[in-house]
Design a protein around this motif. Sequence first.
Motif, PDB file in Angstrom:
ATOM      1  N   LEU A   1       0.806  -1.217   0.000  1.00  0.00           N
ATOM      2  CA  LEU A   1       0.000   0.000   0.000  1.00  0.00           C
ATOM      3  C   LEU A   1       0.842   1.272   0.000  1.00  0.00           C
ATOM      4  CD1 LEU A   1      -2.901  -1.094   2.355  1.00  0.00           C
ATOM      5  CD2 LEU A   1      -2.836  -1.048  -0.149  1.00  0.00           C
ATOM      6  N   GLU A   2       2.122   1.157   0.307  1.00  0.00           N
ATOM      7  CA  GLU A   2       2.993   2.328   0.234  1.00  0.00           C
ATOM      8  C   GLU A   2       3.310   2.680  -1.222  1.00  0.00           C
ATOM      9  OE1 GLU A   2       6.433   1.535   2.594  1.00  0.00           O
ATOM     10  OE2 GLU A   2       5.269   1.359   4.437  1.00  0.00           O
TER      11      GLU A   2
ATOM     12  N   TYR B   1       1.284   2.606  -4.068  1.00  0.00           N
ATOM     13  CA  TYR B   1       0.222   3.483  -4.586  1.00  0.00           C
ATOM     14  C   TYR B   1      -0.881   3.512  -3.534  1.00  0.00           C
ATOM     15  CZ  TYR B   1       2.749   2.865  -8.920  1.00  0.00           C
ATOM     16  OH  TYR B   1       3.734   2.832  -9.868  1.00  0.00           O
ATOM     17  N   PRO B   2      -0.782   4.444  -2.572  1.00  0.00           N
ATOM     18  CA  PRO B   2      -1.688   4.414  -1.422  1.00  0.00           C
ATOM     19  C   PRO B   2      -3.143   4.789  -1.728  1.00  0.00           C
ATOM     20  CG  PRO B   2      -0.128   6.238  -1.235  1.00  0.00           C
ATOM     21  CD  PRO B   2       0.249   5.456  -2.452  1.00  0.00           C
ATOM     22  N   SER B   3      -3.390   5.610  -2.712  1.00  0.00           N
ATOM     23  CA  SER B   3      -4.772   6.033  -2.971  1.00  0.00           C
ATOM     24  C   SER B   3      -5.313   5.334  -4.219  1.00  0.00           C
ATOM     25  CB  SER B   3      -4.850   7.544  -3.157  1.00  0.00           C
ATOM     26  OG  SER B   3      -4.296   7.924  -4.399  1.00  0.00           O
ATOM     27  N   MET B   4      -6.631   5.265  -4.294  1.00  0.00           N
ATOM     28  CA  MET B   4      -7.253   4.645  -5.460  1.00  0.00           C
ATOM     29  C   MET B   4      -6.936   5.435  -6.727  1.00  0.00           C
ATOM     30  SD  MET B   4     -11.129   3.390  -6.151  1.00  0.00           S
ATOM     31  CE  MET B   4     -11.039   2.284  -4.777  1.00  0.00           C
ATOM     32  N   LYS B   5      -6.845   6.751  -6.608  1.00  0.00           N
ATOM     33  CA  LYS B   5      -6.528   7.587  -7.768  1.00  0.00           C
ATOM     34  C   LYS B   5      -5.144   7.229  -8.313  1.00  0.00           C
ATOM     35  CE  LYS B   5      -6.120  12.366  -9.269  1.00  0.00           C
ATOM     36  NZ  LYS B   5      -6.142  13.763  -8.898  1.00  0.00           N
ATOM     37  N   GLU B   6      -4.161   7.075  -7.430  1.00  0.00           N
ATOM     38  CA  GLU B   6      -2.810   6.704  -7.851  1.00  0.00           C
ATOM     39  C   GLU B   6      -2.784   5.307  -8.471  1.00  0.00           C
ATOM     40  OE1 GLU B   6       0.197   8.980  -4.845  1.00  0.00           O
ATOM     41  OE2 GLU B   6      -1.067   7.425  -3.971  1.00  0.00           O
ATOM     42  N   GLN B   7      -3.562   4.395  -7.891  1.00  0.00           N
ATOM     43  CA  GLN B   7      -3.635   3.039  -8.435  1.00  0.00           C
ATOM     44  C   GLN B   7      -4.216   3.054  -9.842  1.00  0.00           C
ATOM     45  OE1 GLN B   7      -5.907   0.735  -5.619  1.00  0.00           O
ATOM     46  NE2 GLN B   7      -4.338   0.894  -4.032  1.00  0.00           N
ATOM     47  N   LYS B   8      -5.318   3.780 -10.024  1.00  0.00           N
ATOM     48  CA  LYS B   8      -5.963   3.830 -11.342  1.00  0.00           C
ATOM     49  C   LYS B   8      -5.072   4.526 -12.371  1.00  0.00           C
ATOM     50  CE  LYS B   8     -10.761   3.176 -10.224  1.00  0.00           C
ATOM     51  NZ  LYS B   8     -12.126   3.590 -10.490  1.00  0.00           N
TER      52      LYS B   8
END
Length: 192
Positions: A47-48, A50-57
Amino acid sequence: MTAQSCPRQHCATTMDSTALEPSLYTVKAVFILDNDGNRLLSKYYDLELYPSMKEQKNFEMNVFNKTHKADNEISFIEGMTIVYKSSIDLFFYVVGSAQENELMLMAVLNCLFESLNQMLRKNVEKRTLLDNMDGVFLVVDEIIDGGVILESDPQQVIEKVNYRADENPLSEQSVAQVLQSAKEQIKWSILK
Protein backbone atom coordinates in the motif's frame (compact mmCIF):
# COMPACT_ATOMS: atom_id res chain seq x y z
CA MET A 1 39.18 -2.12 -13.10
CA THR A 2 38.02 0.43 -10.54
CA ALA A 3 34.51 1.21 -9.32
CA GLN A 4 34.49 4.34 -11.49
CA SER A 5 35.38 2.43 -14.68
CA CYS A 6 32.86 -0.36 -14.09
CA PRO A 7 29.33 1.04 -13.90
CA ARG A 8 27.79 -2.25 -12.70
CA GLN A 9 30.24 -2.53 -9.83
CA HIS A 10 29.73 1.13 -8.91
CA CYS A 11 25.96 0.64 -8.85
CA ALA A 12 26.34 -2.43 -6.72
CA THR A 13 28.45 -0.57 -4.17
CA THR A 14 26.15 2.45 -4.02
CA MET A 15 22.83 0.55 -3.95
CA ASP A 16 21.12 0.07 -0.65
CA SER A 17 21.83 -3.51 0.42
CA THR A 18 18.33 -3.93 1.83
CA ALA A 19 16.86 -3.50 -1.66
CA LEU A 20 18.44 -6.79 -2.70
CA GLU A 21 17.44 -8.76 0.39
CA PRO A 22 15.45 -11.88 -0.51
CA SER A 23 11.81 -11.65 0.45
CA LEU A 24 8.69 -13.76 0.29
CA TYR A 25 6.70 -10.64 -0.60
CA THR A 26 7.23 -10.95 -4.33
CA VAL A 27 3.92 -9.67 -5.73
CA LYS A 28 3.17 -5.96 -5.37
CA ALA A 29 -0.16 -6.01 -7.21
CA VAL A 30 -2.49 -8.03 -9.40
CA PHE A 31 -5.10 -6.47 -11.63
CA ILE A 32 -7.43 -7.37 -14.47
CA LEU A 33 -8.52 -4.70 -16.94
CA ASP A 34 -11.00 -4.79 -19.80
CA ASN A 35 -10.06 -3.88 -23.37
CA ASP A 36 -10.72 -0.18 -22.61
CA GLY A 37 -8.37 -0.17 -19.62
CA ASN A 38 -11.15 -0.14 -17.02
CA ARG A 39 -10.49 -1.94 -13.76
CA LEU A 40 -12.41 -5.16 -13.19
CA LEU A 41 -10.33 -6.47 -10.31
CA SER A 42 -7.28 -5.18 -8.47
CA LYS A 43 -5.42 -6.14 -5.36
CA TYR A 44 -2.46 -4.09 -4.16
CA TYR A 45 -0.27 -5.81 -1.59
CA ASP A 46 2.17 -2.93 -1.02
CA LEU A 47 0.00 0.00 0.00
CA GLU A 48 2.99 2.33 0.23
CA LEU A 49 3.53 1.90 -3.51
CA TYR A 50 0.22 3.48 -4.59
CA PRO A 51 -1.69 4.41 -1.42
CA SER A 52 -4.77 6.03 -2.97
CA MET A 53 -7.25 4.65 -5.46
CA LYS A 54 -6.53 7.59 -7.77
CA GLU A 55 -2.81 6.70 -7.85
CA GLN A 56 -3.63 3.04 -8.43
CA LYS A 57 -5.96 3.83 -11.34
CA ASN A 58 -3.39 6.21 -12.86
CA PHE A 59 -0.76 3.47 -12.62
CA GLU A 60 -3.13 0.93 -14.18
CA MET A 61 -4.02 3.27 -17.03
CA ASN A 62 -0.33 4.02 -17.64
CA VAL A 63 0.45 0.28 -17.71
CA PHE A 64 -2.50 -0.41 -19.99
CA ASN A 65 -1.56 2.36 -22.43
CA LYS A 66 1.99 1.03 -22.70
CA THR A 67 1.08 -2.66 -22.97
CA HIS A 68 -2.27 -3.20 -24.68
CA LYS A 69 -0.85 -2.96 -28.21
CA ALA A 70 2.54 -4.46 -27.41
CA ASP A 71 3.36 -8.01 -28.35
CA ASN A 72 5.42 -8.71 -25.25
CA GLU A 73 4.85 -10.55 -21.99
CA ILE A 74 6.97 -8.38 -19.74
CA SER A 75 7.49 -4.68 -19.25
CA PHE A 76 9.36 -2.36 -16.90
CA ILE A 77 7.20 0.64 -16.02
CA GLU A 78 7.62 3.16 -13.18
CA GLY A 79 10.38 1.03 -11.64
CA MET A 80 8.17 -2.08 -11.53
CA THR A 81 8.47 -5.42 -13.30
CA ILE A 82 5.14 -6.21 -14.94
CA VAL A 83 4.15 -9.46 -16.61
CA TYR A 84 0.93 -9.56 -18.55
CA LYS A 85 -1.32 -11.58 -20.80
CA SER A 86 -4.45 -10.81 -22.80
CA SER A 87 -7.46 -12.95 -23.60
CA ILE A 88 -10.33 -11.83 -25.85
CA ASP A 89 -11.37 -8.61 -24.04
CA LEU A 90 -9.33 -8.92 -20.82
CA PHE A 91 -5.80 -8.01 -19.76
CA PHE A 92 -4.19 -9.77 -16.78
CA TYR A 93 -1.28 -8.11 -14.95
CA VAL A 94 1.06 -9.20 -12.15
CA VAL A 95 3.37 -6.54 -10.73
CA GLY A 96 6.62 -7.02 -8.81
CA SER A 97 9.56 -4.86 -7.82
CA ALA A 98 12.32 -4.04 -10.31
CA GLN A 99 14.57 -6.72 -8.75
CA GLU A 100 11.88 -9.41 -8.84
CA ASN A 101 12.39 -12.63 -10.75
CA GLU A 102 10.28 -12.44 -13.91
CA LEU A 103 9.84 -16.22 -13.96
CA MET A 104 8.21 -16.17 -10.52
CA LEU A 105 5.83 -13.43 -11.60
CA MET A 106 5.07 -15.30 -14.83
CA ALA A 107 4.30 -18.45 -12.82
CA VAL A 108 1.74 -16.46 -10.82
CA LEU A 109 0.24 -14.98 -13.98
CA ASN A 110 -0.01 -18.37 -15.68
CA CYS A 111 -1.55 -19.93 -12.58
CA LEU A 112 -4.12 -17.12 -12.37
CA PHE A 113 -5.03 -17.40 -16.04
CA GLU A 114 -5.18 -21.21 -16.13
CA SER A 115 -7.21 -21.36 -12.89
CA LEU A 116 -9.72 -18.88 -14.29
CA ASN A 117 -9.73 -20.74 -17.60
CA GLN A 118 -10.73 -23.95 -15.79
CA MET A 119 -13.18 -22.24 -13.45
CA LEU A 120 -14.90 -20.37 -16.30
CA ARG A 121 -14.90 -23.47 -18.53
CA LYS A 122 -12.47 -22.01 -21.08
CA ASN A 123 -14.66 -18.91 -21.50
CA VAL A 124 -12.31 -16.23 -20.14
CA GLU A 125 -14.05 -13.03 -21.20
CA LYS A 126 -15.38 -9.94 -19.47
CA ARG A 127 -19.03 -10.96 -19.11
CA THR A 128 -18.24 -14.42 -17.73
CA LEU A 129 -15.61 -12.99 -15.40
CA LEU A 130 -18.04 -10.42 -14.00
CA ASP A 131 -20.73 -13.08 -13.53
CA ASN A 132 -18.28 -15.17 -11.47
CA MET A 133 -16.43 -12.42 -9.60
CA ASP A 134 -16.73 -14.13 -6.21
CA GLY A 135 -14.87 -17.16 -7.60
CA VAL A 136 -12.29 -14.89 -9.24
CA PHE A 137 -11.49 -13.31 -5.86
CA LEU A 138 -11.20 -16.78 -4.31
CA VAL A 139 -8.74 -17.81 -7.04
CA VAL A 140 -6.59 -14.72 -6.47
CA ASP A 141 -6.65 -15.29 -2.70
CA GLU A 142 -5.59 -18.91 -3.10
CA ILE A 143 -2.62 -17.93 -5.28
CA ILE A 144 -1.39 -14.85 -3.36
CA ASP A 145 -1.76 -13.78 0.24
CA GLY A 146 -0.41 -10.38 1.21
CA GLY A 147 2.07 -10.46 -1.67
CA VAL A 148 3.36 -13.94 -0.81
CA ILE A 149 2.93 -16.61 -3.48
CA LEU A 150 1.04 -19.52 -1.93
CA GLU A 151 0.32 -21.68 -4.96
CA SER A 152 1.38 -21.89 -8.59
CA ASP A 153 -0.45 -25.06 -9.64
CA PRO A 154 -3.84 -24.27 -11.23
CA GLN A 155 -5.23 -27.74 -10.34
CA GLN A 156 -4.50 -27.19 -6.65
CA VAL A 157 -6.07 -23.73 -6.79
CA ILE A 158 -9.25 -25.04 -8.43
CA GLU A 159 -9.52 -27.87 -5.89
CA LYS A 160 -9.17 -25.41 -2.99
CA VAL A 161 -11.64 -22.94 -4.52
CA ASN A 162 -14.19 -25.71 -5.12
CA TYR A 163 -13.72 -26.91 -1.55
CA ARG A 164 -14.22 -23.40 -0.17
CA ALA A 165 -17.29 -22.90 -2.38
CA ASP A 166 -18.74 -26.20 -1.08
CA GLU A 167 -18.10 -25.06 2.50
CA ASN A 168 -20.32 -22.03 2.01
CA PRO A 169 -23.71 -22.87 3.53
CA LEU A 170 -25.46 -20.27 1.37
CA SER A 171 -25.75 -21.72 -2.10
CA GLU A 172 -27.38 -19.71 -4.88
CA GLN A 173 -30.67 -21.48 -4.28
CA SER A 174 -30.67 -20.78 -0.54
CA VAL A 175 -29.81 -17.11 -1.17
CA ALA A 176 -32.84 -16.89 -3.47
CA GLN A 177 -34.95 -18.54 -0.78
CA VAL A 178 -33.71 -16.07 1.83
CA LEU A 179 -34.52 -13.14 -0.45
CA GLN A 180 -37.98 -14.52 -1.20
CA SER A 181 -38.63 -15.02 2.51
CA ALA A 182 -37.51 -11.46 3.23
CA LYS A 183 -39.84 -10.12 0.51
CA GLU A 184 -42.75 -12.04 2.01
CA GLN A 185 -41.98 -10.71 5.49
CA ILE A 186 -41.86 -7.15 4.18
CA LYS A 187 -45.14 -7.66 2.31
CA TRP A 188 -46.84 -9.00 5.45
CA SER A 189 -45.52 -6.18 7.61
CA ILE A 190 -46.87 -3.62 5.10
CA LEU A 191 -50.28 -5.35 4.97
CA LYS A 192 -50.62 -5.35 8.77
